[in-house]
Design a protein around this motif. Structure first.
Motif, PDB file in Angstrom:
ATOM      1  N   THR A  18      -3.810 -44.156 -65.775  1.00  0.00           N
ATOM      2  CA  THR A  18      -4.736 -45.280 -65.736  1.00  0.00           C
ATOM      3  C   THR A  18      -4.061 -46.625 -65.543  1.00  0.00           C
ATOM      4  O   THR A  18      -4.695 -47.556 -65.086  1.00  0.00           O
ATOM      5  CB  THR A  18      -5.581 -45.358 -67.016  1.00  0.00           C
ATOM      6  OG1 THR A  18      -4.697 -45.499 -68.116  1.00  0.00           O
ATOM      7  CG2 THR A  18      -6.421 -44.136 -67.187  1.00  0.00           C
ATOM      8  N   GLY A 188     -12.978 -43.887 -63.238  1.00  0.00           N
ATOM      9  CA  GLY A 188     -13.245 -45.319 -63.180  1.00  0.00           C
ATOM     10  C   GLY A 188     -13.763 -45.833 -64.511  1.00  0.00           C
ATOM     11  O   GLY A 188     -13.313 -46.861 -65.024  1.00  0.00           O
ATOM     12  N   GLY A 189     -14.699 -45.074 -65.113  1.00  0.00           N
ATOM     13  CA  GLY A 189     -15.243 -45.474 -66.406  1.00  0.00           C
ATOM     14  C   GLY A 189     -14.176 -45.473 -67.490  1.00  0.00           C
ATOM     15  O   GLY A 189     -14.131 -46.368 -68.336  1.00  0.00           O
ATOM     16  N   VAL A 191     -10.943 -45.931 -67.075  1.00  0.00           N
ATOM     17  CA  VAL A 191     -10.081 -47.091 -66.868  1.00  0.00           C
ATOM     18  C   VAL A 191     -10.740 -48.334 -67.453  1.00  0.00           C
ATOM     19  O   VAL A 191     -10.110 -49.136 -68.142  1.00  0.00           O
ATOM     20  CB  VAL A 191      -9.803 -47.286 -65.359  1.00  0.00           C
ATOM     21  CG1 VAL A 191      -9.124 -48.610 -65.109  1.00  0.00           C
ATOM     22  CG2 VAL A 191      -8.939 -46.168 -64.838  1.00  0.00           C
ATOM     23  N   TRP A 192     -12.056 -48.462 -67.202  1.00  0.00           N
ATOM     24  CA  TRP A 192     -12.810 -49.612 -67.703  1.00  0.00           C
ATOM     25  C   TRP A 192     -12.739 -49.653 -69.227  1.00  0.00           C
ATOM     26  O   TRP A 192     -12.458 -50.692 -69.844  1.00  0.00           O
ATOM     27  CB  TRP A 192     -14.258 -49.505 -67.223  1.00  0.00           C
ATOM     28  CG  TRP A 192     -15.080 -50.728 -67.440  1.00  0.00           C
ATOM     29  CD1 TRP A 192     -14.644 -51.922 -67.937  1.00  0.00           C
ATOM     30  CD2 TRP A 192     -16.462 -50.883 -67.163  1.00  0.00           C
ATOM     31  NE1 TRP A 192     -15.686 -52.808 -67.978  1.00  0.00           N
ATOM     32  CE2 TRP A 192     -16.804 -52.205 -67.505  1.00  0.00           C
ATOM     33  CE3 TRP A 192     -17.453 -50.031 -66.644  1.00  0.00           C
ATOM     34  CZ2 TRP A 192     -18.103 -52.689 -67.362  1.00  0.00           C
ATOM     35  CZ3 TRP A 192     -18.730 -50.516 -66.496  1.00  0.00           C
ATOM     36  CH2 TRP A 192     -19.060 -51.833 -66.847  1.00  0.00           C
TER      37      TRP A 192
END
Lengths: 217, 203
Positions: A18, A188-189, A191-192
């Protein structure tokens, strides 16, 4: 004490997937089931630790002009060994993972760690660093693998957790979870989430928006 | 003929390397900030895959495959476990060769995508193309088509992603999504779009 930080740092704070954008390729392809994700993590961690140990041991005898090719050959040989072991003892799993075990050879985590860490450090700390990175990689794989298997099949490691409609339960499996796009969305989530918890990792944007009242002229 | 056409379509769209097979994502995400670099990278991938997949096919069939040494009286020799090491070596050598030829004969072209060539020596999409070829037993023509198709698919995807990211450069994103996070979500959406090609074949 220093070894301990070398081991724990890459697990969350310096996570290879990540933060360093290394080794995403295989991280997503094999995560449709948790069992495949765990097998892949074990293979990668084993190769990474062994490669770091070997390269760090011979680092003083390695001319820098040919170091890349030597590293690639060492890593590829280790991957062949792992692949043959899988084919010999876990044939079904090796069929499921198909070419992705071989692709560990070009996984950037392995080359990235040997190149940036094992070439400059003693074998013990290189292997610790490799183990830490392997565990960080495994953590991401296992999270994504369990989410995809849980919502895609309603099972974990093959055991039914959410009883599906077919078996008389209430859970309607989500086929999207088994397709490629869901892996990207989940990562993606993730990483967020990690970056919201650790604001230090946030990338600075190329263009910053300026509030209207501060625009000059 | 239409077989080859549908193989091309299949390898470029249905089995798009970065979006459905997850191959080559490292460079796919790292070099898609600007359309210019993305086009250079795409062209380089097409060139290298078009050369290396057929080359690896020849080597696999005549040196490594089980029974390839039958003419020398050694029919039981099976070197196929060496394919990974061989493919990596061939790809690295071919990349070097393409680089030298371009540098000599087409300096302008070399200046556009020369820098990406050396990156491609260890690129999962290119190695993956060769490994798929070996696993599915394609012949020479089919492997050339597979190489070119796979490269084209990669090029299309990376140019599309870079165009979208260019647009988003001025967007006001949440802090945590900045950079890598939004790139993953965009890739997911592109991948969702490409999954609609799944049923496509040539008439």
């Amino acid at each position: 004490m220093k070894l301990w930080t070398t081991l724990t740092e890459p697990i969350l704070r310096q996570n290879p997937v990540t933060l360093q954008i290394l080794g995403i390729c295989s991280a997503l392809a094999v995560t449709t089931t948790l069992a495949a994700a765990i097998t892949m993590s074990l293979c990668l961690t084993a190769v990474l630790v062994a490669a770091s140990g070997i390269i760090s041991t011979i680092r003083k005898h390695l001319p820098s002009s040919i170091r890349l090719i030597v590293q690639i050959i060492i890593v590829a040989s280790l991957v062949i060994v792992v692949d043959q072991i899988l084919q010999a003892f876990f044939f079904e799993m090796s069929q499921r993972l198909s070419v992705y075990v071989s692709l560990i050879a070009t996984n950037c985590v392995v080359l990235g760690r040997t190149e940036s860490f094992a070439l400059h450090n003693k074998p013990l700390s290189s292997m610790t660093d490799a183990l830490g990175n392997g565990l960080g990689y495994s953590l991401i794989l296992i999270i994504i693998g369990s989410v995809r298997e849980l919502f895609g099949h309603g099972t974990l490691l093959g055991y039914s957790v959410l009883p599906t409609v077919e078996q008389g339960g209430w859970f309607e499996p989500l086929p999207l979870m088994l397709l490629a796009p869901s892996a990207f969305f989940l990562l993606g989530g993730l990483v967020w989430l990690i970056r919201s918890l650790m604001p230090k990792q946030v990338e600075t944007p190329e263009h910053k928006l300026v509030p209207a009242e501060e625009v000059p002229g | 003929m239409s077989d080859l056409g549908s193989l091309f379509i299949r390898s470029a769209f249905v089995e798009n390397l970065p979006l459905t097979q997850f191959l080559g994502l490292c460079t796919f995400l790292a070099l898609s900030r600007r359309p210019g670099t993305a086009i250079g990278l795409g062209l380089a991938v097409i060139a290298v895959m078009g050369v290396t997949v057929p080359l690896n096919h020849l080597i696999f069939q005549y040196v490594l495959a089980p029974g390839a040494w039958a003419w020398a009286g050694l029919p039981e020799i099976d070197l196929s476990y060496l394919r990974l090491l061989t493919f990596i070596g061939v790809i690295a050598a071919a990349v070097q060769l393409v680089e030298m030829i371009l540098d000599r004969s087409f300096p302008a072209l070399f200046a556009t995508f020369g820098v990406f060539l050396s990156l491609l020596a260890v690129h999962c999409a290119i190695l993956g193309g060769s490994l798929f070829m070996a696993e599915r037993n394609y012949n020479l023509v089919e492997s050339t088509v597979l190489g070119l198709g796979g490269g084209t698919g990669f090029a299309i995807a990376v140019v599309m992603l870079s165009a979208i990211r260019r647009r988003l450069a001025y967007a006001d994103l949440p802090d945590g999504l900045q950079g890598l996070g939004i790139a993953f979500i965009l890739t997911g959406m592109l991948s969702l779009g490409f999954s609609s090609f799944a049923q496509m074949t040539l008439p």
